[in-house]
Structures are given as structure tokens and as C-alpha cells.
Design an enzyme around this catalytic site. Structure first.
Site, PDB file in Angstrom:
ATOM      1  N   SER A 161       0.781  -1.228   0.000  1.00  0.00           N
ATOM      2  CA  SER A 161       0.000   0.000   0.000  1.00  0.00           C
ATOM      3  C   SER A 161       0.810   1.274   0.000  1.00  0.00           C
ATOM      4  CB  SER A 161      -0.959   0.010   1.203  1.00  0.00           C
ATOM      5  OG  SER A 161      -0.230  -0.044   2.421  1.00  0.00           O
ATOM      6  N   HIS A 194      -5.455  -3.767  -2.321  1.00  0.00           N
ATOM      7  CA  HIS A 194      -5.215  -2.790  -3.379  1.00  0.00           C
ATOM      8  C   HIS A 194      -5.175  -3.414  -4.772  1.00  0.00           C
ATOM      9  CE1 HIS A 194      -4.395   0.743  -0.822  1.00  0.00           C
ATOM     10  NE2 HIS A 194      -3.996  -0.174   0.051  1.00  0.00           N
ATOM     11  N   LYS A 220     -11.823   0.038  -1.607  1.00  0.00           N
ATOM     12  CA  LYS A 220     -10.882   0.690  -2.521  1.00  0.00           C
ATOM     13  C   LYS A 220     -11.457   0.670  -3.932  1.00  0.00           C
ATOM     14  CE  LYS A 220      -7.187  -0.061   0.742  1.00  0.00           C
ATOM     15  NZ  LYS A 220      -8.104  -0.477   1.841  1.00  0.00           N
TER      16      LYS A 220
END
Length: 386
Positions: free
Chosen positions: A175, A203, A234
Site C-alpha cells: 500500500s 489494493h 478501494k
């Protein structure tokens, strides 16, 4: 005690303060009465503001209410939760999936459920804090291998006691650096030494792979990694976390994960929004293509300006500054020029690696990126960084 601690943080340029955004988190936001370009959001595909996703959340709220009432095992499992888990399992190509109120809760609960004090955990040095916390909570022997260093990982595997249960833990996309775990090499070592692998693909979900299924699809190891974890907050644009796998694995989690058992279920709106977002990911692949075009545009511009970039392979593009005070100065100057991207400082990142962590989304236009690069050029020269 509190005052002295806060002052110490202030003196070290590490004090954090909340800032209020008075708009949705789109490519631009309203901050302190001004419209600025947002380059720090994880809303990679722009789905948090997609009309179909918003409408699904609104309709679920009308039908099921604002809250879920209780934990899932008491009376909190609602139709939107079941629909989301069915959609997630189909998306990930697994038998089943289980959702949590947050990705953090999934990690601190699932890792201890998978391995106990008689086991060994080997984790990448740059794993997310929630993974590290989950490893510590497990009570297992816990060792860290150098970031993406397969030689070091193999050394640790060869040193373990024969027959010791072993779990390798890693992020898919890291990240803060934006690089990708070498999943094929990890899978090979796990198979060679009889270890299991747990991947946090927060992610990667939605943006990597031919169909957006994530890092495991991107690396062609989906059938070789038993424990798939990700978030809904996300690229999927909602909130919450999930684990995907076999039906037996998910049933085991239902009966062992404390953060599932003792936490109120995610809101109906969040679950319905995530289900709608998964449909959009399938129906609008051009969003993913646009994201990667934007990523290339921004990365090329940052490199051309002379900024020091981390070895990113993703829409996370960290400019390494080093000193936290200089990182704060760069963030402040950028904000005065209409770009919001806060400084990331220790302990979130290692000492001497403070940075501006730029993230790009599918909703940014070429004009947004060009304006941001112009601001970066001006700020970098003013601060003698380029």
C-alpha cells in the site's frame, strides 16, 4: 501525558490532524472552501460515486434500514449480505466468500483463526499493519522476511523445525510502495516447503488481472493460493472486507473469527453498493483501462520532472522525500497550488522514507493530471527537490 506526547510528535513533524472534505471523494474535492485535485484516494475505479452504486446503497437503505441490527450470527444477516457474498465468490472464482465490517477486522481475525501458538508465520517486512497485528494476535512464532526477498524467505523456511505448521503472509500490492508481491515465487516456495499462503489483496482487487480479480489473477496463481483476502473500500468503492475460498474454509471462519462473531454486520447500504460495484467492474472494463492509462501519464510525468519514485507497479505512485518536515512542506505547497496529497510519515512508513503517496483513479482526466504535474513542477523547484 497527552500534551507532552503530542508536543513530541509536533517537534518531530509527525503530528497528524484530521481534515474535512466537504464533498464526495471524486477526482476533485472541496477542501477549506476550495476545489482541489485529489491525488490520495484509493477509489481507483471511481465506483464510490458511480450512479448505479449510489442507487443500490440508497435502495437498500430504504428497504432494510440504516443499520444491520446485530452481528451476523445473532440476527444481522440480511439479504444484501448474502447477495454480496454470492457475487464475491463468483467474481473470485471460489466456492464461497465471507464479508466483514472492515478489512482490518478480517485480517486480525482470520490470521489467528488459521494458525496458533504451535505454528510459524513468515511475513513480508512491508505487510499492512492489520496483517502484522493479526500475526501477533495469533501467538505463533513470528518472523519477518526482507521485502520481496525470496532468498531470505527460503532461508527462513529451511531453518524451521520439521513439521511445524507454517503460514506465509503478504500483501498483493503493497500500500505504501505500490509494488507487487512475487506471487509465483511465493507459491513455488510454499509448495516446496509445505507452507500455506495468506494474501491481503486490498489494493489489487478490481484493478489487476485480465478481469480485475486481483493480484492472484495477474500472477496466474489463483488455484495455488488457498486464502484470498481483500477489501470493498478501494476499487470496489464501498466499505468492508472479505475472505474467499472453499465452502469449508468459509464455514470454519464463521465459527472461529472473533471479529465476525462479535461485530455488528456491515450496513445493508454498504453490502448492496459493493454488489453493484462488482457488476460495474464486469460490465465496464474500460474503467480499468482508463485507470492504467492515467497511471502511465502520471508516472511518466513524475519521472520526467525528476522526482524520486518508489519501484511502483500500480496506481500507487510514491514520491520519496525522506525527511518528514520536507514531505510536509511539499504537501502544503501542493495544496496551495490546488493539489491535495498529504505527506505519509513514520510510523506508517520506515524512518527516512517520508513521502507523498500519489494515487490516481479512472475518473481523473488528462487535464487533471497535467494541472497536477504543473503544480508539482512549481512546488518541486520552489523547495529545491527537482
Amino acid at each position: 501525558m497527552f500534551k507532552e506526547y503530542l508536543q513530541k510528535l509536533q517537534d518531530q513533524h509527525l503530528l497528524r490532524r484530521l481534515r474535512t472534505i466537504a464533498s464526495s471523494t471524486g477526482p476533485t474535492v472541496r477542501l477549506d472552501g476550495h476545489t482541489v485535485i485529489l491525488l490520495s484516494s484509493n477509489n481507483y475505479l471511481g465506483l464510490a460515486t458511480h450512479p448505479a452504486v449510489i442507487e443500490a446503497a440508497v435502495e437498500a437503505t430504504r428497504q432494510y434500514g440504516a443499520g444491520s441490527g446485530a452481528s451476523r450470527l445473532v440476527c444481522g444477516t440480511l439479504t444484501p449480505h448474502e447477495e454480496l457474498e454470492t457475487a464475491l465468490a463468483r467474481f473470485k472464482g471460489t466456492d464461497a466468500a465471507l464479508t466483514f465490517a472492515a478489512g482490518y477486522l478480517a485480517n486480525i481475525s482470520a490470521v489467528p483463526a488459521l494458525i496458533g501458538k504451535d505454528g510459524l508465520i513468515l511475513a513480508d517486512r512491508l505487510c499492512h499493519a492489520s496483517l502484522i497485528d493479526g500475526c501477533r494476535l495469533s501467538g505463533a512464532t513470528f518472523r519477518v522476511y526482507h521485502h520481496r526477498d525470496m532468498n531470505h524467505l527460503e532461508q527462513l523456511l529451511t531453518r524451521r523445525l520439521p513439521g511445524k505448521p507454517t503460514l506465509i503472509v503478504t500483501d498483493g500490492i503493497f500500500s505504501m510502495d505500490g509494488d507487487i508481491a512475487p506471487m509465483r515465487d511465493i507459491a513455488l516456495l510454499a509448495e516446496r516447503y509445505g507452507a500455506a499462503v495468506y494474501v491481503d489483496d486490498a489494493h489489487g482487487t478490481g484493478i489487476l488481472g485480465e478481469t480485475g480479480r486481483g493480484t492472484l489473477e495477474h500472477c496466474d496463481v489463483e488455484t495455488r493460493i488457498p486464502y484470498h483476502m481483500g477489501t470493498l473500500s478501494k476499487a470496489i468503492g464501498s466499505t468492508g472486507g472479505y475472505l474467499a475460498g472453499s465452502a469449508e474454509f468459509v464455514a470454519y471462519l464463521v465459527n472461529t473469527c472473533r471479529a465476525f462473531t462479535y461485530t455488528t454486520a456491515p450496513t445493508p447500504a454498504a453490502a448492496a453498493a459493493a454488489t453493484a460495484a462488482l457488476r460495474v467492474i464486469r460490465q465496464e472494463p474500460e474503467r480499468r483501462a482508463r485507470l492504467w492509462q492515467n497511471r502511465h501519464h502520471l508516472a511518466q510525468g513524475l519521472t520526467s520532472l525528476g522526482f524520486r519514485l518508489a519501484a511502483s507497479e500500480s496506481p500507487i505512485l510514491p514520491v520519496i522525500v525522506g525527511d518528514p518536515d520536507r514531505a510536509m512542506s511539499l504537501a502544503h505547497t501542493l495544496l496551495t497550488l490546488g493539489v491535495y496529497a498529504p505527506a505519509i510519515r513514520p510510523p506508517t512508513v520506515p524512518a527516512s522514507t517520508s513521502r507523498i503517496r500519489f494515487t490516481i483513479t479512472a475518473d481523473h482526466t488528462d487535464e487533471h493530471i497535467d494541472q497536477a504535474l504543473a503544480a508539482l513542477a512549481q512546488a518541486g523547484r520552489a523547495l529545491n527537490m527537482i
